[in-house]
Scaffold this motif. Structure first.
Motif, PDB file in Angstrom:
ATOM      1  N   VAL A   1      78.921 -70.098 -15.981  1.00  0.00           N
ATOM      2  CA  VAL A   1      79.102 -71.225 -15.054  1.00  0.00           C
ATOM      3  C   VAL A   1      80.593 -71.479 -14.830  1.00  0.00           C
ATOM      4  N   GLY A   2      81.360 -71.426 -15.915  1.00  0.00           N
ATOM      5  CA  GLY A   2      82.809 -71.615 -15.796  1.00  0.00           C
ATOM      6  C   GLY A   2      83.456 -70.548 -14.946  1.00  0.00           C
ATOM      7  N   VAL A   3      83.106 -69.284 -15.224  1.00  0.00           N
ATOM      8  CA  VAL A   3      83.684 -68.156 -14.467  1.00  0.00           C
ATOM      9  C   VAL A   3      83.274 -68.252 -12.989  1.00  0.00           C
ATOM     10  N   ALA A   4      81.989 -68.542 -12.766  1.00  0.00           N
ATOM     11  CA  ALA A   4      81.499 -68.646 -11.384  1.00  0.00           C
ATOM     12  C   ALA A   4      82.212 -69.771 -10.654  1.00  0.00           C
ATOM     13  N   SER A   5      82.441 -70.884 -11.343  1.00  0.00           N
ATOM     14  CA  SER A   5      83.144 -72.016 -10.711  1.00  0.00           C
ATOM     15  C   SER A   5      84.552 -71.600 -10.310  1.00  0.00           C
ATOM     16  N   LEU A   6      85.229 -70.896 -11.223  1.00  0.00           N
ATOM     17  CA  LEU A   6      86.599 -70.448 -10.916  1.00  0.00           C
ATOM     18  C   LEU A   6      86.606 -69.537  -9.690  1.00  0.00           C
ATOM     19  N   ILE A   7      85.716 -68.545  -9.687  1.00  0.00           N
ATOM     20  CA  ILE A   7      85.676 -67.588  -8.575  1.00  0.00           C
ATOM     21  C   ILE A   7      85.310 -68.315  -7.283  1.00  0.00           C
ATOM     22  N   PHE A   8      84.295 -69.184  -7.358  1.00  0.00           N
ATOM     23  CA  PHE A   8      83.829 -69.906  -6.173  1.00  0.00           C
ATOM     24  C   PHE A   8      84.961 -70.756  -5.585  1.00  0.00           C
ATOM     25  N   LEU A   9      85.594 -71.542  -6.448  1.00  0.00           N
ATOM     26  CA  LEU A   9      86.628 -72.461  -5.960  1.00  0.00           C
ATOM     27  C   LEU A   9      87.829 -71.697  -5.410  1.00  0.00           C
ATOM     28  N   PHE A  10      88.267 -70.659  -6.127  1.00  0.00           N
ATOM     29  CA  PHE A  10      89.429 -69.894  -5.661  1.00  0.00           C
ATOM     30  C   PHE A  10      89.107 -69.126  -4.380  1.00  0.00           C
ATOM     31  N   SER A  11      87.888 -68.598  -4.287  1.00  0.00           N
ATOM     32  CA  SER A  11      87.504 -67.859  -3.084  1.00  0.00           C
ATOM     33  C   SER A  11      87.446 -68.814  -1.891  1.00  0.00           C
ATOM     34  N   LEU A  12      86.911 -70.006  -2.127  1.00  0.00           N
ATOM     35  CA  LEU A  12      86.843 -71.004  -1.050  1.00  0.00           C
ATOM     36  C   LEU A  12      88.247 -71.380  -0.599  1.00  0.00           C
ATOM     37  N   LEU A  13      89.099 -71.618  -1.578  1.00  0.00           N
ATOM     38  CA  LEU A  13      90.480 -72.006  -1.268  1.00  0.00           C
ATOM     39  C   LEU A  13      91.183 -70.886  -0.500  1.00  0.00           C
ATOM     40  N   THR A  14      90.979 -69.649  -0.968  1.00  0.00           N
ATOM     41  CA  THR A  14      91.623 -68.505  -0.313  1.00  0.00           C
ATOM     42  C   THR A  14      91.084 -68.335   1.110  1.00  0.00           C
ATOM     43  N   GLY A  15      89.774 -68.505   1.256  1.00  0.00           N
ATOM     44  CA  GLY A  15      89.162 -68.369   2.578  1.00  0.00           C
ATOM     45  C   GLY A  15      89.710 -69.405   3.545  1.00  0.00           C
ATOM     46  N   VAL A  16      89.772 -70.651   3.090  1.00  0.00           N
ATOM     47  CA  VAL A  16      90.276 -71.725   3.963  1.00  0.00           C
ATOM     48  C   VAL A  16      91.762 -71.500   4.253  1.00  0.00           C
ATOM     49  N   GLU A  17      92.514 -71.109   3.210  1.00  0.00           N
ATOM     50  CA  GLU A  17      93.956 -70.877   3.400  1.00  0.00           C
ATOM     51  C   GLU A  17      94.183 -69.726   4.385  1.00  0.00           C
ATOM     52  N   ASP A  18      93.375 -68.684   4.261  1.00  0.00           N
ATOM     53  CA  ASP A  18      93.515 -67.542   5.163  1.00  0.00           C
ATOM     54  C   ASP A  18      93.262 -67.967   6.610  1.00  0.00           C
ATOM     55  N   THR A  19      92.217 -68.782   6.789  1.00  0.00           N
ATOM     56  CA  THR A  19      91.898 -69.255   8.142  1.00  0.00           C
ATOM     57  C   THR A  19      93.050 -70.082   8.695  1.00  0.00           C
ATOM     58  N   VAL A  20      93.548 -70.984   7.847  1.00  0.00           N
ATOM     59  CA  VAL A  20      94.647 -71.853   8.299  1.00  0.00           C
ATOM     60  C   VAL A  20      95.882 -71.007   8.617  1.00  0.00           C
ATOM     61  N   ARG A  21      96.171 -70.035   7.765  1.00  0.00           N
ATOM     62  CA  ARG A  21      97.366 -69.197   7.995  1.00  0.00           C
ATOM     63  C   ARG A  21      97.223 -68.390   9.282  1.00  0.00           C
ATOM     64  N   LYS A  22      96.043 -67.801   9.477  1.00  0.00           N
ATOM     65  CA  LYS A  22      95.850 -66.969  10.674  1.00  0.00           C
ATOM     66  C   LYS A  22      95.903 -67.805  11.942  1.00  0.00           C
TER      67      LYS A  22
ATOM     68  N   SER B   1      82.775 -74.769 -21.772  1.00  0.00           N
ATOM     69  CA  SER B   1      81.943 -73.644 -22.208  1.00  0.00           C
ATOM     70  C   SER B   1      82.449 -73.126 -23.550  1.00  0.00           C
ATOM     71  N   GLY B   2      83.786 -73.114 -23.690  1.00  0.00           N
ATOM     72  CA  GLY B   2      84.403 -72.660 -24.940  1.00  0.00           C
ATOM     73  C   GLY B   2      83.994 -73.547 -26.100  1.00  0.00           C
ATOM     74  N   VAL B   3      83.883 -74.857 -25.845  1.00  0.00           N
ATOM     75  CA  VAL B   3      83.458 -75.785 -26.899  1.00  0.00           C
ATOM     76  C   VAL B   3      82.044 -75.412 -27.359  1.00  0.00           C
ATOM     77  N   GLY B   4      81.213 -75.029 -26.372  1.00  0.00           N
ATOM     78  CA  GLY B   4      79.850 -74.591 -26.696  1.00  0.00           C
ATOM     79  C   GLY B   4      79.875 -73.382 -27.618  1.00  0.00           C
ATOM     80  N   ILE B   5      80.741 -72.425 -27.290  1.00  0.00           N
ATOM     81  CA  ILE B   5      80.843 -71.210 -28.117  1.00  0.00           C
ATOM     82  C   ILE B   5      81.337 -71.571 -29.514  1.00  0.00           C
ATOM     83  N   PHE B   6      82.336 -72.460 -29.558  1.00  0.00           N
ATOM     84  CA  PHE B   6      82.882 -72.888 -30.848  1.00  0.00           C
ATOM     85  C   PHE B   6      81.773 -73.473 -31.724  1.00  0.00           C
ATOM     86  N   LEU B   7      80.981 -74.391 -31.126  1.00  0.00           N
ATOM     87  CA  LEU B   7      79.920 -75.047 -31.911  1.00  0.00           C
ATOM     88  C   LEU B   7      78.846 -74.043 -32.320  1.00  0.00           C
TER      89      LEU B   7
END
Lengths: 449, 221
Positions: free
Chosen positions: A30-51, A329-335
């Protein structure tokens, strides 16, 4: 051999607690997916704005206009003197004044076999005509620029070339204009409805569109005034460098129309706005400082800086959110691993008693954490693609179509996936270290008593 | 083979400290069979632990098979326990969800032995201890006597020079006890040095030489 065997011990522990392992990996995913999702969204929007915002307006460009209040009171308010003065400056590469006709001017189009007037008795159409210098087409195709440069307004046989914005054309192609501007469809507005039908039928309008005859009616007004002259027009291409809504013709054509309409030889002495191109981005600051006292200035550099700053701030926020999710998620692994160590104390003690070093025991648990991170990371990649697909599908189905709406809101470079998986593994290892150290320090004698 | 010189082990500090071993000195010759007797809490198990390096003595010198256990590093001690010492515990400490073979092979996972070699060695030991038909059985399904033999097999699979057995017959019935002690006798006959902890007089009767410990001191040598 020893490392291989230790990983084998780890795998046995993992398989022994498979359910728990999957839950912990799920947290990381979930953590990894959130990172990829958010960064991809940001990159997509930034790319559109830049173009669509930054690239058509490079950092060497400065747009000069009057303030909004002044613009309302006067159409042509950038005077010739400023243009001349700027053209003499050594740091200025070019000056592109942009004009608008100050007289009624409508475009008609024939879509065989029917002929449509692009006018409407009750509504004013948002179609403007701009006069631009060929140089302002920037990096548009050479053939397009050559047509504009070689245009001779005195040659009656040559039809007036015009271009429309590439993005606007794409929205026409998708047939989304009628939905976005429902007022255009209140009555039989044949042009857009026919375009939509053609777009849906053919898939691509480009070739079809280029073959249609267009006509500018000088003097024809929305209120029903008759045209004083009809000029044959020829759509010669599409460019991202011209205004989004409207059509752009060579500046020379507007000068000619002005002479014809006003029965005067002298062409307009003022302009709607002007784009000043500096030779070097470092010169922009001086020019902006000088001009900002009298004009409203928008510089490409300033826009680029603002957009970049905005996206960097959002990026930091996104990184923070992603990291918080990963840390949770790391806290979960720790516990989870801490409980494992407590439950498996006897097994750890036996391993120590039969010859395992503290390092070996630590390795077994760190490897287990890393494996959970890896599985979670890989699952997170799939989860993120699923989430992006759902979001894009939702956007297509639920979000209203609008001009410049991107095909996808997400751009995911391959290294985002690698970084996200590495982050997932790193967080898992970091979370697994304390339990691993605890395992390495198990009091063997006490446990085996 | 095993030489202890003035070994003291104190747990805790200050008023709450407990002296488990108090200036213990002893010498165990190679190939000998030594019994350790004494009441609960007398220091028998602590003595085994300091011999094997599982616990560091507070003071004194311990030399086992030429290794100074007191000053050896963790890595050196681990290798020493793996190659020189075989441990058998009162409550076996086997992994119930694993087979007899998987339990037996555990010490070999910490060596450079190949998988096929590991399994062959483990199977040989299990066969020798009469568990040939239980090799692939989960330990959770075995009787306590069989479990003890699996624990013995695990201790013997690396062919150690010394066997340290801590109350090996405490949790098994008399028949299984007899079997286990017969095996230990055979190992002794084969030249292995054995130190066996027990408080059961019947068990200690079979041991040629017994040391009695009381309150951390050797009272009968």
């Amino acid at each position: 051999m020893r490392i291989t065997n230790l990983t084998g011990i780890s795998f046995k522990s993992i398989s022994r607690h498979l359910g728990q392992t999957l839950v912990l990996a799920g947290g990381i995913s979930v953590g990894v997916a959130s990172l990829i999702f958010l960064f991809s969204l940001l990159t997509g929007v930034e790319d559109t704005v830049r173009k669509r915002i930054i690239e058509p307006f490079p950092e060497t460009h400065i747009r000069v206009e009057r303030s909004l209040d002044e613009r309302k009171s006067k159409l042509f308010n950038i005077d010739e003197k400023l243009i001349r003065r700027m053209r003499k400056r050594p740091e200025v590469l070019a000056v592109h004044p942009r004009m608008k006709p100050d007289f009624p001017c409508e475009i008609a189009v024939r879509i065989p076999p029917k002929f449509y007037w692009v006018k409407y008795p009750e509504q004013s159409l948002p179609i403007n005509i701009y006069g631009i210098e060929p140089a302002e087409l920037g990096n548009a195709s050479d053939s397009l620029r050559r047509i504009f440069e070689n245009y001779n307004p005195d040659n009656k046989r040559l039809r007036v070339p015009f271009v429309i914005n590439e993005e606007f054309y794409l929205t026409l192609e998708k047939g989304v204009i009628p939905e976005h501007f429902p007022f255009l469809m209140k009555k039989d507005f044949g042009f857009f409805s026919t375009i939509k039908k053609l777009a849906l039928k053919k898939g691509s309008l480009r070739e079809e569109f280029m073959s249609w005859p267009f006509r500018a009616d000088l003097g024809a007004s929305m209120e029903g005034a008759e045209a004083k002259a009809k000029i044959e027009m020829k759509l010669v291409g599409f460019s991202r460098k011209v205004p989004v809504i409207g059509v752009s013709v060579p500046a020379k054509a507007l000068y000619k129309w002005y002479e014809y309409y006003h029965k005067r030889k002298n062409r307009p002495v003022a302009y709607y706005n002007a784009v000043i191109v500096a030779k070097d981005p470092t010169e922009v600051g001086t020019l902006v400082k000088e001009l900002s006292a009298a004009y409203h200035i928008t510089s490409g550099k300033e826009v680029a800086e603002k957009v970049t700053m905005f996206f960097r701030v959002v990026q930091m926020g996104v990184t923070l959110v992603g990291l918080i999710i990963l840390i949770l998620s790391g806290v979960g692994i720790f516990l989870g691993l801490t409980i494992n160590v407590m439950v498996q104390a006897s097994r750890i003690a036996i391993l120590r008693a039969v010859g395992a070093r503290r390092w070996d025991i630590g390795f077994v648990y760190v490897f287990e954490a890393a494996f959970i991170g890896l599985i979670g990371g890989i699952a997170g990649v799939f989860l993120s693609y699923l989430a992006m697909w759902i979001a894009d599908s939702f956007a297509v189905a639920r979000l209203p179509d609008f001009p410049l709406k991107p095909e996808t809101f997400f751009i995911t470079p391959w290294w985002y996936l690698v970084c996200a998986i590495v982050f997932g593994i790193a967080i898992a290892i970091a979370a697994g270290l304390p339990p691993a150290l605890r395992a390495a320090r198990v009091n063997v004698a006490r446990v085996l008593r | 083979m095993i030489k202890l010189d003035n070994v003291t082990k104190i747990f805790g500090r200050g008023k709450d400290s407990l002296t488990a071993l108090d200036h213990v000195s002893m010498n165990v010759e190679e190939g000998s069979y030594l019994g350790l007797s004494g009441r609960s809490g007398s220091g028998k198990t602590t003595l085994l632990n300091v011999i094997s390096g599982l616990e560091r003595a507070t003071a004194g010198n311990i030399n086992v098979d030429g290794i100074n256990v007191q000053s050896a590093t963790d890595g050196r001690l681990a290798a020493f326990r793996n190659k020189t010492i075989g441990f058998v515990f009162q409550s076996f400490h086997l992994n119930d969800w694993e087979t007899a073979l998987e339990n037996t092979v555990l010490p070999l996972l910490l060596t450079r032995t190949s998988r096929s070699e590991r399994e062959k060695l483990a199977a040989d030991v299990l066969n020798r201890l009469g568990l040939s038909d239980k090799i692939d059985s989960r330990v959770g399904t075995l009787s306590t006597g069989q479990c003890q033999r699996v624990a013995l097999a695990r201790a013997l699979v690396t062919k150690p020079k010394i066997l340290l057995a801590d109350e090996p017959t405490a949790n098994i019935d008399s028949e299984a006890e007899n079997e286990a002690l017969n095996i230990i006798d055979e190992l002794h006959a084969g030249g292995m040095t054995i130190v066996l902890v027990s408080h059961d007089p019947k068990v200690l009767e079979r041991v040629p030489r017994t040391i009695t410990i009381e309150k951390g001191r050797i009272v009968k040598y």
